[in-house]
Design a protein around this motif. Structure first.
Motif, PDB file in Angstrom:
ATOM      1  N   ARG A  91       0.843  -1.203   0.000  1.00 29.44           N
ATOM      2  CA  ARG A  91       0.000   0.000   0.000  1.00 29.44           C
ATOM      3  C   ARG A  91       0.876   1.251   0.000  1.00 29.44           C
ATOM      4  N   LEU A  92       1.942   1.235   0.785  1.00 28.07           N
ATOM      5  CA  LEU A  92       2.864   2.379   0.804  1.00 28.07           C
ATOM      6  C   LEU A  92       3.502   2.565  -0.571  1.00 28.07           C
ATOM      7  N   GLY A  93       3.870   1.454  -1.201  1.00 28.00           N
ATOM      8  CA  GLY A  93       4.443   1.549  -2.528  1.00 28.00           C
ATOM      9  C   GLY A  93       3.452   2.101  -3.535  1.00 28.00           C
ATOM     10  N   ALA A  94       2.205   1.643  -3.473  1.00 32.38           N
ATOM     11  CA  ALA A  94       1.183   2.105  -4.410  1.00 32.38           C
ATOM     12  C   ALA A  94       0.853   3.573  -4.213  1.00 32.38           C
ATOM     13  N   MET A  95       0.948   4.050  -2.965  1.00 29.53           N
ATOM     14  CA  MET A  95       0.685   5.461  -2.667  1.00 29.53           C
ATOM     15  C   MET A  95       1.828   6.360  -3.117  1.00 29.53           C
ATOM     16  N   ARG A  96       2.983   5.727  -3.435  1.00 29.37           N
ATOM     17  CA  ARG A  96       4.191   6.477  -3.771  1.00 29.37           C
ATOM     18  C   ARG A  96       4.560   7.416  -2.635  1.00 29.37           C
ATOM     19  N   ALA A  97       4.303   6.954  -1.408  1.00 30.16           N
ATOM     20  CA  ALA A  97       4.643   7.739  -0.234  1.00 30.16           C
ATOM     21  C   ALA A  97       6.145   7.698  -0.002  1.00 30.16           C
ATOM     22  N   SER A  98       6.715   8.840   0.308  1.00 26.98           N
ATOM     23  CA  SER A  98       8.125   8.882   0.695  1.00 26.98           C
ATOM     24  C   SER A  98       8.195   8.490   2.160  1.00 26.98           C
ATOM     25  N   LEU A 139       9.152   0.389  -4.634  1.00 24.68           N
ATOM     26  CA  LEU A 139       9.816  -0.101  -3.421  1.00 24.68           C
ATOM     27  C   LEU A 139      11.327   0.027  -3.595  1.00 24.68           C
ATOM     28  N   LEU A 140      11.980   0.643  -2.628  1.00 26.02           N
ATOM     29  CA  LEU A 140      13.431   0.809  -2.636  1.00 26.02           C
ATOM     30  C   LEU A 140      14.008   0.023  -1.471  1.00 26.02           C
ATOM     31  N   ALA A 149       9.495   6.942  -2.986  1.00 27.79           N
ATOM     32  CA  ALA A 149       9.319   5.489  -2.923  1.00 27.79           C
ATOM     33  C   ALA A 149       9.181   5.087  -1.469  1.00 27.79           C
ATOM     34  N   CYS A 150       8.693   3.875  -1.264  1.00 26.93           N
ATOM     35  CA  CYS A 150       8.708   3.285   0.071  1.00 26.93           C
ATOM     36  C   CYS A 150      10.062   2.617   0.262  1.00 26.93           C
ATOM     37  N   MET A 151      10.844   3.096   1.240  1.00 23.73           N
ATOM     38  CA  MET A 151      12.189   2.593   1.495  1.00 23.73           C
ATOM     39  C   MET A 151      12.146   1.540   2.598  1.00 23.73           C
ATOM     40  N   LEU A 152      12.901   0.460   2.399  1.00 21.84           N
ATOM     41  CA  LEU A 152      12.906  -0.644   3.367  1.00 21.84           C
ATOM     42  C   LEU A 152      14.341  -0.993   3.731  1.00 21.84           C
ATOM     43  N   GLY A 153      14.688  -0.871   5.011  1.00 20.08           N
ATOM     44  CA  GLY A 153      16.039  -1.184   5.459  1.00 20.08           C
ATOM     45  C   GLY A 153      16.166  -2.651   5.810  1.00 20.08           C
ATOM     46  N   VAL A 154      16.645  -3.446   4.867  1.00 19.73           N
ATOM     47  CA  VAL A 154      16.650  -4.901   5.052  1.00 19.73           C
ATOM     48  C   VAL A 154      18.038  -5.487   5.317  1.00 19.73           C
TER      49      VAL A 154
END
Length: 260
Positions: free
Chosen positions: A26-33, A163-164, A186-191
């Motif tokens: 959902r965060l990715g689809a919203m293009r939320a930073s 998704l980043l 983008a939605c950033m994910l620290g993996v």
């Protein structure tokens, strides 16, 4: 977003793996930073000791309980809540890639080395031929100059990922994501360590050993010089803070808090 519960002075998101995948999509689809953190013991203790880092976790859209002790402690310190499963970045990365391929969302990999990134892309293209990988970047292992940073931001935004995925190690990746919120669309994910594991360049313990909370011991065996101090000091500090907080709650005393 998913509900959060307190753990020491951090707030941990709760839900099932499927709910985390859906929320991130959902965060990715919203293009939320926005950015997503995967909290292990090291991160929770870092937040306890560093007010600035604590604020970074509080401003995250999601803070997944990556470590088994973190997931279990959320329940221990919040009686009456359902058991919280571990939401590990190493598990969610392949699940998110599969979900992104199905939904048509695009992904970008940022961090680690060119060899790791190449292996990741090769596996993803073999297993998920419809996944849209719009870019990769292996930044130098040093602080970037303002010009270099601006160029990387421009390159990521030009690739336009939904998704980043970011793998710079804790707490560097969390600080990087927070600093670039509002700049990267983008939605950033620290993996973190999920990159070499997904690439097949680093083995992972079998599921039964992970259920016994032995993954930290395996990581220590792989990198004793780098990790022995972190696990000795940080894990001991976490247990101390957890015991102090649980005791205060049990006897009805004011709950000890980290200083601002």
């Amino acid at each position: 977003m998913l509900p959060k519960l307190p753990l020491l002075d951090s707030w941990i998101s709760t839900g099932t793996p499927a709910e985390f995948v859906a929320a991130i999509l959902r965060l990715g689809a919203m293009r939320a930073s926005a950015y997503v953190c995967f909290a292990n013991v090291h991160m929770v203790v870092e937040a306890q000791q560093d007010a600035g880092f604590r604020q970074i976790l509080r401003e995250a859209a999601l803070v997944a309980p990556d470590g088994s002790p973190v997931a279990a402690s959320v329940g221990w310190l919040n009686p009456g809540t359902p058991p919280q499963p571990r939401i590990a970045g190493m598990d969610l990365l392949p699940a998110l890639l599969a979900a992104a391929a199905e939904s048509g969302q695009s992904v970008y990999f940022y961090g680690t080395t060119e060899a790791v990134l190449a292996a990741m892309v090769a596996r993803a293209r073999h297993e998920l031929p419809t996944l849209r990988i719009v870019g990769t970047c292996s930044p130098p292992f040093r602080a970037l100059t303002p010009a270099e940073d601006a160029a990387e931001i421009a390159a990521i935004n030009a690739a336009d990922p939904d998704l980043l995925f970011v793998a710079l190690g804790c707490p560097r990746q969390e600080r990087w994501m927070a600093a670039h919120r509002g700049q990267i669309r983008a939605c950033m994910l620290g993996v973190g360590q999920a990159f070499p594991v997904y690439a097949g360049l680093e083995p992972r313990l079998p599921a039964w050993a992970r259920r016994l909370w032995l993954e930290w011991a395996y990581r220590l065996w792989l990198e004793p010089r780098r990790l022995w101090r972190r696990y000795l000091v940080t894990n001991s500090r976490f247990l101390y803070l957890l015991a102090r907080r649980a005791t205060a709650q049990l006897v009805g005393r004011p709950v000890p808090r980290a200083t601002a």
